[in-house]
Design a protein around this motif. Structure first.
Motif, PDB file in Angstrom:
ATOM      1  N   ASN A 166       0.842  -1.203   0.000  1.00  0.00           N
ATOM      2  CA  ASN A 166       0.000   0.000   0.000  1.00  0.00           C
ATOM      3  C   ASN A 166       0.876   1.251   0.000  1.00  0.00           C
ATOM      4  OD1 ASN A 166      -2.453  -1.399   0.122  1.00  0.00           O
ATOM      5  ND2 ASN A 166      -2.249  -1.643   2.341  1.00  0.00           N
ATOM      6  N   SER A 189      -1.085   9.358  13.459  1.00  0.00           N
ATOM      7  CA  SER A 189      -1.969  10.206  12.642  1.00  0.00           C
ATOM      8  C   SER A 189      -3.380  10.263  13.237  1.00  0.00           C
ATOM      9  CB  SER A 189      -2.019   9.698  11.208  1.00  0.00           C
ATOM     10  OG  SER A 189      -2.584   8.395  11.174  1.00  0.00           O
ATOM     11  N   LYS A 190      -3.795   9.130  13.853  1.00  0.00           N
ATOM     12  CA  LYS A 190      -5.135   9.113  14.480  1.00  0.00           C
ATOM     13  C   LYS A 190      -5.198  10.086  15.654  1.00  0.00           C
ATOM     14  CE  LYS A 190      -6.315   4.356  13.294  1.00  0.00           C
ATOM     15  NZ  LYS A 190      -6.432   2.971  13.821  1.00  0.00           N
ATOM     16  N   VAL A 236       2.131   5.212   0.865  1.00  0.00           N
ATOM     17  CA  VAL A 236       2.237   5.928   2.137  1.00  0.00           C
ATOM     18  C   VAL A 236       0.984   6.767   2.344  1.00  0.00           C
ATOM     19  CG1 VAL A 236       3.572   7.594   3.471  1.00  0.00           C
ATOM     20  CG2 VAL A 236       4.747   5.999   1.954  1.00  0.00           C
ATOM     21  N   GLY A 237       0.389   6.668   3.540  1.00  0.00           N
ATOM     22  CA  GLY A 237      -0.834   7.404   3.846  1.00  0.00           C
ATOM     23  C   GLY A 237      -2.097   6.666   3.490  1.00  0.00           C
ATOM     24  N   PHE A 238      -1.978   5.428   2.947  1.00  0.00           N
ATOM     25  CA  PHE A 238      -3.175   4.648   2.609  1.00  0.00           C
ATOM     26  C   PHE A 238      -3.890   4.175   3.863  1.00  0.00           C
ATOM     27  CE2 PHE A 238      -5.129   0.525   1.627  1.00  0.00           C
ATOM     28  CZ  PHE A 238      -6.004   0.903   0.630  1.00  0.00           C
ATOM     29  N   LYS A 239      -3.097   3.710   4.824  1.00  0.00           N
ATOM     30  CA  LYS A 239      -3.667   3.214   6.074  1.00  0.00           C
ATOM     31  C   LYS A 239      -3.247   4.168   7.196  1.00  0.00           C
ATOM     32  CE  LYS A 239      -4.024  -1.056   8.733  1.00  0.00           C
ATOM     33  NZ  LYS A 239      -3.463  -2.413   8.905  1.00  0.00           N
ATOM     34  N   PRO A 240      -4.180   4.727   7.963  1.00  0.00           N
ATOM     35  CA  PRO A 240      -3.803   5.662   9.034  1.00  0.00           C
ATOM     36  C   PRO A 240      -3.034   4.964  10.157  1.00  0.00           C
ATOM     37  CG  PRO A 240      -6.128   5.160   9.177  1.00  0.00           C
ATOM     38  CD  PRO A 240      -5.646   4.510   7.920  1.00  0.00           C
ATOM     39  N   THR A 241      -1.963   5.654  10.602  1.00  0.00           N
ATOM     40  CA  THR A 241      -1.159   5.129  11.698  1.00  0.00           C
ATOM     41  C   THR A 241      -1.737   5.607  13.028  1.00  0.00           C
ATOM     42  OG1 THR A 241       0.295   7.024  11.563  1.00  0.00           O
ATOM     43  CG2 THR A 241       0.930   5.080  10.296  1.00  0.00           C
ATOM     44  N   SER A 299      -3.308  12.806  16.094  1.00  0.00           N
ATOM     45  CA  SER A 299      -3.243  14.192  15.583  1.00  0.00           C
ATOM     46  C   SER A 299      -4.581  14.637  15.005  1.00  0.00           C
ATOM     47  CB  SER A 299      -2.140  14.303  14.520  1.00  0.00           C
ATOM     48  OG  SER A 299      -2.420  13.442  13.441  1.00  0.00           O
ATOM     49  N   GLU A 300      -5.292  13.704  14.352  1.00  0.00           N
ATOM     50  CA  GLU A 300      -6.612  14.036  13.798  1.00  0.00           C
ATOM     51  C   GLU A 300      -7.617  14.329  14.904  1.00  0.00           C
ATOM     52  OE1 GLU A 300      -7.987  11.102  11.086  1.00  0.00           O
ATOM     53  OE2 GLU A 300      -6.680  11.777   9.456  1.00  0.00           O
TER      54      GLU A 300
END
Length: 479
Positions: free
Chosen positions: A109, A119-120, A111-116, A122-123
């Motif tokens: 996949n 990243s969750k 980069v950025g396809f699956k949220p880490t 920070s969102e």
């Protein structure tokens, strides 16, 4: 019979020789066909529907005559093209039918396809702060502004009350209201305008030049003028000449007459005096005959005779101190008196300042009005040469004839008309350029075949001209 060519036996020791003398065209054709089959697939594996087409229409010409082509608009044509892939992406599509040799390839996949996990987190923080909501509000606001602009543009197009010549206001040109100030120059205002909104200033309208009519000559120039008119013209000429003489005298006064003239003897005497300054002068008894002989003796006399140190007594010092105090007292009294007089003079000074300011304003307005009037009536400057003013013509009373038979014309009519056109701005002012005539000397070319007749003919032809002849050659020719 076909002639069989004999094979050449060539050495194939090196790779270069193998490339040169070996024919491998059949191998290249086979490999090309194999690559084509790999890209497009083999003919044996393809179905008949791909290889053959069933003709159900018949002759195209007969159909075109019967059926009329349907009209497709540009909008419909664009909608039909939406389904097809763009030509810019055709290169990215796979053209080869070769299967992937590694069928068990792992799919990675991007980069950025699956949220880490990071990243969750920070969102979540962004949602809590309301950053996404602010972005949505800004987007909505921008959309509203764009819609309002479009509506305004449509309204401006619909309304026909727009003043096309009223674009001198700075706000119309896109200048911000903060810069619309009399202290800010127009260049600075236009500099801060966006390049899209920047408008070039309109050029000024063409100036309508009202040229003066042809100048009528003074009646005193006539061949038979009246006494009064002739005297008036004479007075004008005298005034003009006086002005010229006054100007010439002024130039002479400020240039040559500023320096006094000195003769050669005076100059030499001055030089001797300057050079002998500070040197001991020689004694001449003839200059002072009354001087006694006792003075002429070689006696030593001091230049500064000795002075006795006389001490001042108490009375002299007291009087000196009193005089200094009196002088200082008078000085202070004068200063105080001047202060009082200056206070009384304030009104007078204020009135004089106001008067000078008013006078300066009047003079400034007069000058500006005069300048504007001169600019309005000024002729266009066609070139850099200035046109001289016309000098007054005058005929002496002795040359007045009274009839046209014996009149002598002093001026050239064509030149006068040409100069009048220049003065009225119809023609550009010209500068008279005088070319120097070269002095050409003529020589007689000697030769062994020259006769006496040719020499005589040359002398007669060049009579009255400056001719340099080789007289020695003429003598030889005559001999």
């Amino acid at each position: 019979m076909s002639v069989v060519k004999k094979k050449k036996h060539v050495s194939k020791k090196n790779k270069k020789a193998w490339r040169k003398y070996c024919d491998i065209t059949d191998v290249e054709e086979f490999l090309e066909d194999q690559r084509l089959e790999e890209r497009l697939g083999k003919f044996e594996t393809k179905p008949d529907s791909e290889l053959f087409v069933v003709d159900t229409q018949g002759d195209v010409k007969n159909l075109e005559e019967d059926v009329k082509p349907t009209f497709v608009s540009a909008k419909q044509r664009k909608r039909l093209q939406l389904a097809a892939t763009p030509k810019c992406y055709e290169i990215l599509l796979p053209s080869s039918k070769v299967e992937d040799p590694n069928k068990k390839r792992n799919h990675v996949n991007p980069v950025g396809f699956k949220p880490t996990a990071l990243s969750k987190i920070s969102e979540k923080r962004r949602f809590a702060k309301g950053i996404y909501e602010k972005k949505l509000q800004e987007v909505k606001k921008n959309r509203k502004m764009e819609l309002q602009k479009k509506k305004k543009m449509k309204k401006a197009r619909e309304t026909f009350k727009l003043n096309l010549w009223g674009g001198d206001v700075p706000e119309i040109k896109g200048i911000p209201e903060t810069l619309c100030d009399e202290f800010i120059s127009s260049e600075a205002q236009l500099h801060n305008v966006l390049p899209v909104q920047r408008i070039r200033p309109k050029p000024p309208p063409p100036k309508t030049v009202t040229r003066a009519a042809v100048e009528t000559p003074h009646p005193g120039i006539s061949y038979n003028p009246s006494y009064k008119e002739h005297q008036e013209l004479l007075q004008e000429v005298v005034n003009h000449e006086q002005k010229l003489m006054k100007r010439e005298a002024h130039l002479l006064r400020v240039t040559n007459k500023m320096f006094r003239k000195v003769t050669a003897t005076e100059k030499e005497n001055q030089w001797h005096e300057e050079m002998s300054e500070g040197l001991p002068q020689p004694h001449n008894p003839a200059d002072n005959p009354t001087q006694s002989d006792a003075d002429t003796d070689d006696e030593y006399k001091a230049v500064n005779p000795p002075v006795q140190n006389k001490k001042k007594d108490h009375k002299a010092r007291r009087k000196q101190r009193e005089q200094i105090e009196e002088r200082e007292k008078l000085k202070r009294q004068k200063i105080e008196k001047k202060k009082i007089t200056d206070l009384y003079r304030l009104r007078k000074l204020q009135s004089s300042i106001l008067k000078t300011e008013e006078r300066q304003k009047e003079e400034c307005t007069k000058r500006s009005s005069k300048r504007t009037a001169a600019a309005a009536t000024a002729l266009p400057a066609l070139n850099a040469h200035k046109i001289n003013k016309k000098e007054p013509d005058f005929i002496d009373p002795e040359q007045l004839t009274g009839d046209l038979m014996h009149i002598n014309s002093k001026t050239n009519l064509l030149r006068e008309r040409y100069e009048s056109l220049q003065r009225r701005g119809a023609l550009a002012g010209a500068k008279l350029m005088m070319k120097k005539k070269r002095k050409v000397k003529s020589y007689f070319k000697p030769g062994h075949k020259v006769t006496d007749q040719e020499i005589e003919r040359y002398i007669t032809r060049s009579a009255g001209k400056k001719v340099s002849l080789n007289l020695s050659f003429i003598k030889v020719a005559k001999l």
